[in-house]
Motif scaffolding. Structure first.
Motif, PDB file in Angstrom:
ATOM      1  N   GLY A  51       0.778  -1.234   0.000  1.00 33.11           N
ATOM      2  CA  GLY A  51       0.000   0.000   0.000  1.00 33.11           C
ATOM      3  C   GLY A  51       0.807   1.281   0.000  1.00 33.11           C
ATOM      4  O   GLY A  51       0.230   2.371   0.007  1.00 33.11           O
ATOM      5  N   SER A 174      -1.892   2.556   5.416  1.00 28.21           N
ATOM      6  CA  SER A 174      -1.931   3.455   4.263  1.00 28.21           C
ATOM      7  C   SER A 174      -3.335   3.611   3.690  1.00 28.21           C
ATOM      8  O   SER A 174      -3.508   4.268   2.672  1.00 28.21           O
ATOM      9  CB  SER A 174      -1.001   2.912   3.166  1.00 28.21           C
ATOM     10  N   GLU A 175      -4.333   3.025   4.348  1.00 28.74           N
ATOM     11  CA  GLU A 175      -5.691   3.054   3.816  1.00 28.74           C
ATOM     12  C   GLU A 175      -6.491   4.283   4.243  1.00 28.74           C
ATOM     13  O   GLU A 175      -7.581   4.524   3.739  1.00 28.74           O
ATOM     14  CB  GLU A 175      -6.474   1.801   4.252  1.00 28.74           C
ATOM     15  N   ALA A 189      -2.863   3.872  -0.261  1.00 28.97           N
ATOM     16  CA  ALA A 189      -2.959   2.485  -0.724  1.00 28.97           C
ATOM     17  C   ALA A 189      -3.783   2.383  -1.994  1.00 28.97           C
ATOM     18  O   ALA A 189      -3.406   1.667  -2.939  1.00 28.97           O
ATOM     19  CB  ALA A 189      -3.557   1.607   0.369  1.00 28.97           C
ATOM     20  N   GLN A 190      -4.915   3.073  -2.046  1.00 27.63           N
ATOM     21  CA  GLN A 190      -5.762   3.013  -3.242  1.00 27.63           C
ATOM     22  C   GLN A 190      -5.033   3.563  -4.468  1.00 27.63           C
ATOM     23  O   GLN A 190      -5.141   3.014  -5.567  1.00 27.63           O
ATOM     24  CB  GLN A 190      -7.055   3.794  -2.993  1.00 27.63           C
ATOM     25  N   HIS A 193      -2.358   0.975  -5.520  1.00 28.75           N
ATOM     26  CA  HIS A 193      -2.966  -0.222  -6.090  1.00 28.75           C
ATOM     27  C   HIS A 193      -3.378   0.028  -7.543  1.00 28.75           C
ATOM     28  O   HIS A 193      -3.201  -0.832  -8.412  1.00 28.75           O
ATOM     29  CB  HIS A 193      -4.178  -0.646  -5.261  1.00 28.75           C
TER      30      HIS A 193
END
Length: 435
Positions: A51, A174-175, A189-190, A193
């Motif tokens: 992430g 990291s979200e 993270a998003q 990804h």
């Protein structure tokens, strides 16, 4: 009977401590058992699934600053030269030689490796030293007499880990983002990804929140996407470049004179060289891209309205508070790591014990100001090592990758006591291999 040192996270700091402990043990020097508790895998944060990166961006620190750097050991009096030689077996260069990559790396001009190759190096070291990794996520940090008691959970079940000392590493999760669940707001993270999946971002107005290296890496990736404007929001008056000359770098590699500086001088040095600044490489990219602009302030909150994200920004002008609202098509919350992420894990008994040693409520400032020479909270037993918060008192290199060899010396040189190690399983849950 040996003491047990538990480490939350199996990243570079944990690998460095485990390697130094293995080297000392090979010399017959008493050393604690090192057990890392990791929810995914060794060096996970340097790989796409962690992430924090897509694995392709390059390491900001030279790879020669590896797990033994600066090879000036102090953990084996009168035998430190032997200890340094043993640590060289786990160096970045030794890894390249072992994997047949050394000549190519030299011929290419010794480039900084991409994050995924740094992760391969760390995993190679962990393999070489037989690093013990317990698979699981720490859900609570408590106390059991004069020892730490860690509760962990994983897909295999739960376990409790008893240890004479605890070291906390890692940047947290990291979200997190300022507006979770909204598709126009991406967490770190998003974002990574999507980058790892080669998803192109197409948007008119994009904003990146944050002025440090996490935000800089995001900007570096965004340059190759289809966006019209990129705004950076940070508290600083402008986007400063990190000092990367000899004198700045020496502060990170050799903290000998750090204790002689006043607190104000230390804070100024950290602000100029480490916190909230971009590397010179990223700044060069910014200069060449006319889509970038900067807004000074702190994000108070954000709301979704009219197919935009409205961001409220707090700043000041001539000493007067100022509040402005700005609209963006896409928000990337790159505000970075939370150095205090672990504080929510303490049980009430553990929290009471820590606050008693701090002389007041546990705050970030109190924790930073309490860190002693061994990188642990002073006046606290059992030992709690917090290298990520040690920069102010002990030197700016300890929170990052700049002096991992010195970090391991100080941690392993601390008096941890002599206790038998203990890992108690609540359900079926054994120690997992590091792969």
């Amino acid at each position: 009977m040996t003491a047990t040192l538990a480490i939350i996270g199996a990243g570079p700091k944990a690998v460095a401590v485990a390697a130094k402990a293995a080297a000392l043990r090979g010399m017959g020097v008493p050393t604690p058992e090192v057990v890392a508790v990791e929810r995914t895998s060794v060096a996970a944060n340097w790989l796409p699934g962690g992430g924090w990166t897509d694995g392709n961006h390059r390491l900001g620190t030279g790879p020669e600053k590896d797990i033994g750097f600066p090879y000036r050991s102090s953990a084996a009096p009168r035998r430190n030269a032997d200890l340094d030689a043993r640590m060289m077996r786990y160096s970045w260069q030794s890894h390249l030689v072992s994997t047949g990559q050394f000549a190519e790396w030299v011929d290419r001009g010794r480039p900084a490796p991409p994050h995924r190759k740094w992760a391969q190096y760390l995993r190679w070291v962990a393999d070489q030293v037989g690093m013990t990794v317990l698979s699981g996520e720490v859900t609570e940090i408590g106390v059991d007499g004069d020892r730490w008691a860690l509760a962990t959970e994983s897909e295999h079940g739960g376990a409790s880990v008893s240890a004479d000392a605890l070291m906390v590493t890692g940047p947290g999760q990291s979200e997190r983002s300022i507006l979770p669940g909204n598709p126009r707001v991406l967490s770190i993270a998003q974002f990574w990804h999507r980058a790892a999946a080669h998803e192109r971002i197409c948007a008119e107005r994009v904003v990146v929140i944050g002025g440090g290296e996490t935000a800089a890496a995001i900007l570096n990736e965004l340059f190759g996407h289809r966006v019209s404007t990129i705004t950076v929001i940070s508290p600083q008056v402008t986007l400063f470049t990190r000092g990367e000359g000899y004198f700045e770098n020496a502060l990170f590699s050799d903290p000998t004179g750090w204790s002689g500086l006043t607190p104000a001088e230390r804070r100024d040095a950290i602000a100029r060289t480490d916190r909230g600044v971009f590397s010179a490489r990223v700044q060069d990219s910014l200069l060449a891209d006319d889509r970038i602009r900067h807004l000074r302030g702190r994000v108070a909150h954000a709301v979704a309205r009219d197919e935009q994200i409205r961001v409220t920004l707090h700043s000041d002008r001539a000493g007067e508070p100022l509040e402005t609202v700005h609209g963006f098509d896409l928000v990337i919350d790159g505000s970075g790591a939370d150095a205090l992420w672990f504080t929510q894990l303490f049980s009430q008994d553990a929290l009471d014990m820590i606050e008693l040693s701090l002389g007041g409520p546990m705050t970030g400032d109190r924790l930073q100001e309490s860190i002693g020479y061994d990188l642990a909270v002073a006046q606290l037993a059992p030992k709690l090592f917090l290298p990520n918060l040690s920069g102010l008192n002990q030197g700016p290199g300890f929170p990052n990758l700049s002096c991992l060899g010195l970090l391991s010396d100080r941690v392993l040189g601390a008096d941890l006591g002599q206790r038998p190690p203990s890992v108690n399983r609540r359900r079926s849950h054994g120690r997992q291999p590091i792969r």
